[in-house]
Design an enzyme around this catalytic site. Structure first.
Site, PDB file in Angstrom:
ATOM      1  N   ASP A 177       0.838  -1.196   0.000  1.00  0.00           N
ATOM      2  CA  ASP A 177       0.000   0.000   0.000  1.00  0.00           C
ATOM      3  C   ASP A 177       0.877   1.253   0.000  1.00  0.00           C
ATOM      4  OD1 ASP A 177       0.582  -0.946   2.797  1.00  0.00           O
ATOM      5  OD2 ASP A 177      -0.272   1.000   3.270  1.00  0.00           O
ATOM      6  N   HIS A 494       1.907  -8.771  -4.289  1.00  0.00           N
ATOM      7  CA  HIS A 494       0.851  -7.844  -3.887  1.00  0.00           C
ATOM      8  C   HIS A 494       1.525  -6.508  -3.587  1.00  0.00           C
ATOM      9  CE1 HIS A 494      -3.150  -6.896  -2.211  1.00  0.00           C
ATOM     10  NE2 HIS A 494      -2.485  -6.162  -1.330  1.00  0.00           N
ATOM     11  N   ASP A 540       1.638 -17.180  -6.181  1.00  0.00           N
ATOM     12  CA  ASP A 540       2.227 -16.027  -6.859  1.00  0.00           C
ATOM     13  C   ASP A 540       1.171 -15.336  -7.709  1.00  0.00           C
ATOM     14  OD1 ASP A 540       3.928 -14.151  -7.934  1.00  0.00           O
ATOM     15  OD2 ASP A 540       4.781 -15.509  -9.431  1.00  0.00           O
ATOM     16  N   GLU A 549       2.517 -10.521  -0.463  1.00  0.00           N
ATOM     17  CA  GLU A 549       2.750  -9.086  -0.301  1.00  0.00           C
ATOM     18  C   GLU A 549       4.230  -8.842  -0.007  1.00  0.00           C
ATOM     19  OE1 GLU A 549       0.689  -5.129   1.704  1.00  0.00           O
ATOM     20  OE2 GLU A 549       0.273  -7.092   2.573  1.00  0.00           O
TER      21      GLU A 549
END
Length: 568
Positions: A177, A494, A540, A549
């Site tokens: 993020d 991710h 994956d 992630e």
């Protein structure tokens, strides 16, 4: 989202070292080994006795006197064979054949040089608030200037009421993020600082091609400073408390930073953020003292801010972060919540004692010292306090910490001789879970290297090298878990920039979280997990935030581990 599940299937079908008939698999370190490092592969699907051939770098084919033992997975029941190829000390690329299966094994004087440098340079690529213009294909325009950040009502104080506009630029994006979290950033810097202090000459000579590379400060410290400049903005100047994070109310979509439009806030002060901040700023004050020409006044400022943050924590020992209490707006991003601050008090008091020599900090460190060694994680930083004392020799606490560390290491290596992949890591279901490759594999190996350094031996070094073998391909999935390295590495982490920048390959040098039998993301996955076994519970695909992630704390463990290995 540019990456499709079909791409994942196609890549998997083309992996080097996958047998033609699909029944035999060879697992090995895909990056390389030192000449003196043991050369072990794991064979699945056949008994390799009498079938092992090695072609040397000069083209000679030999039949080595391989030591072979059988290993049975305690979870899947799969039968594997651990094959020690013996001494292959000449540098170059070897070809290892078992039946109709072949793979390469590279021996080099510095096999981990490139991957170590890449793991550190990843921090440049995840910088916030600046354009990335030395990233080659990964260049991008400025995103998240963070010069108009609002004080959330949970963070308000009399002289900084809710809605106050502050400037809080720079720092690193935390994970997949785009938010910035004090607890995790402090842990990441603290772990890398610990390795830096043990291998200072190596880190001082390391060049990572960043904008600051031309100054008089080592590139490693320059990169840490980029995040510390953000830290300088995260303390309320009026009371000394530290904001827990700088965040949007909700996670952004999978878009590039420049396309993000949500308002960003600093939210609630917390005791854990204050203490982690205090520890890192105390260490930074010491470590940056020789570099006043590049960073004038920083050391004195950092020292003062560290002491103020610690004092605030002493006055607010129960100020834990409670995200469910945040309203108008509510916040749903990463919590880094922690309801026990004794480990943070130990780390911060230890760091401040090293900085100041004051008895009050020694008293607090003694009060909060742990009863056993545990590998470092953002939620349990006691070992970072232990590392402070191991670097601060000839004290009673140092001796206690070393005894705890040695006991941990002896326990960690006791099952290697019967393990499936000839490594300390990966022999217990508890070894797998969120961020396991960092918190359990890399950090366990780092502890082993610490023990050797402190004891003046090489007793544990070979076990640390076994963990790097596991990390880089000798494991149940056959993945080299660092992007951009090996012949089978994650292509779909991710990670928002990697998934939305239009480039096929993800940022290089990123460590993914790894097998996670909790599978907290399975309800939102586009395909089901292919295995529920602890060491195979990895996918994956971009949507797998539970296993695929990336995060700065995980990469910090990779930097600490691989750079230490490269320094050897």
């Amino acid at each position: 989202m540019k990456r499709l599940i079909l791409t994942f299937v196609a890549i998997s079908a083309a992996i080097v070292c996958q047998a033609q008939d699909g029944t035999i698999e060879l697992r090995r370190n895909q990056v390389g080994c030192y000449p003196q490092q043991e050369k072990v592969i794991v064979v699945e699907g056949m008994n390799p006795k009498g079938k092992v051939r090695v072609t040397t770098p000069d083209g000679k084919t030999v039949k080595p006197k391989a030591m072979i033992r059988k290993a049975v997975s305690p979870w899947s029941g799969k039968i594997r064979y651990v094959v020690d190829l013996g001494e292959l000390k000449s540098t170059g690329r070897y070809q290892v054949s078992v039946g109709n299966q072949t793979c390469d094994l590279t021996v080099a004087e510095r096999p981990y040089q490139d991957i170590a440098k890449s793991s550190l340079r990843l921090f440049y690529l995840v910088r916030s608030g600046v354009a990335i213009d030395l990233g080659g294909a990964y260049n991008r325009p400025l995103g998240h200037a963070d010069t108009h950040v609002l004080v959330h009502n949970s963070a308000a104080s009399p002289l900084r009421p809710a809605g106050t506009v502050i400037s809080s630029p720079y720092g690193w994006y935390d994970a997949g993020d785009y938010n910035k979290y004090v607890v995790n950033s402090a842990f990441s810097i603290g772990l890398m600082f610990a390795a830096y202090e043990q291998q200072r000459d190596y880190f001082d000579a390391l060049r990572t091609d960043i904008p600051e590379s031309g100054n008089k400060t080592p590139d490693f410290l320059d990169e840490m400073m980029f995040n510390l400049r953000w830290f300088l903005t995260m303390q309320d100047p009026y009371d000394g408390g530290v904001y827990h994070k700088l965040t949007t109310p909700n996670f952004e979509d999978f878009i590039m930073p420049k396309a993000c439009k949500q308002q960003r806030y600093v939210v609630a002060k917390s005791v854990t953020a204050a203490l982690d901040f205090a520890a890192v700023m105390a260490d930074a004050a010491r470590l940056f003292e020789p570099y006043q020409n590049d960073y004038p006044g920083f050391s004195s400022t950092a020292a003062a801010m560290a002491e103020r943050a610690y004092q605030w924590a002493k006055e607010h020992p129960k100020a834990f972060y409670r995200q469910e209490q945040l309203k108008d707006p509510a916040v749903t991003t990463g919590t880094y919540g922690d309801g026990n601050a004794s480990d943070e008090f130990f780390w911060a008091a230890s760091a401040l004692y090293r900085l100041t020599g004051r008895q009050a900090y020694l008293d607090d460190a003694q009060q909060y010292q742990p009863q056993r060694f545990t590998t470092p994680t953002w939620g349990n930083v006691a070992s970072l306090g232990a590392f402070e004392w191991l670097a601060h020799h000839n004290t009673e606490i140092c001796e206690t910490m070393l005894n705890q560390l040695t006991a941990y290491c002896d326990e960690a290596v006791k099952d290697v001789a019967t393990s499936c992949f000839q490594s300390p890591y990966g022999n217990n279901p508890r070894d797998f879970g969120w961020g396991c490759l960092a918190e359990h594999c890399c950090c366990q190996a780092l502890a082993l290297l610490y023990a050797d350094k402190m004891l003046g031996t090489e007793k544990y070094r070979r076990f640390a090298l076994q963990n790097v073998d596991y990390l880089l391909g000798r494991n149940a999935t056959g993945y080299c878990y660092v992007t951009g390295f090996g012949d089978k590495s994650p292509m779909h982490p991710h990670h928002r920039p990697s998934a939305s920048d239009g480039i096929d390959n993800p940022f290089p040098g990123m460590l993914v979280g790894g097998p996670n039998p909790g599978q907290q993301d399975k309800s939102t996955m586009p395909v089901p997990y292919t295995s529920n076994y602890p060491d195979e519970s990895y996918m994956d695909v971009t949507e797998s935030y539970a296993s695929n992630e990336i995060a700065i704390n995980w990469n910090a463990s990779l930097v600490a581990f691989l750079c230490w290995l490269d320094a050897l």
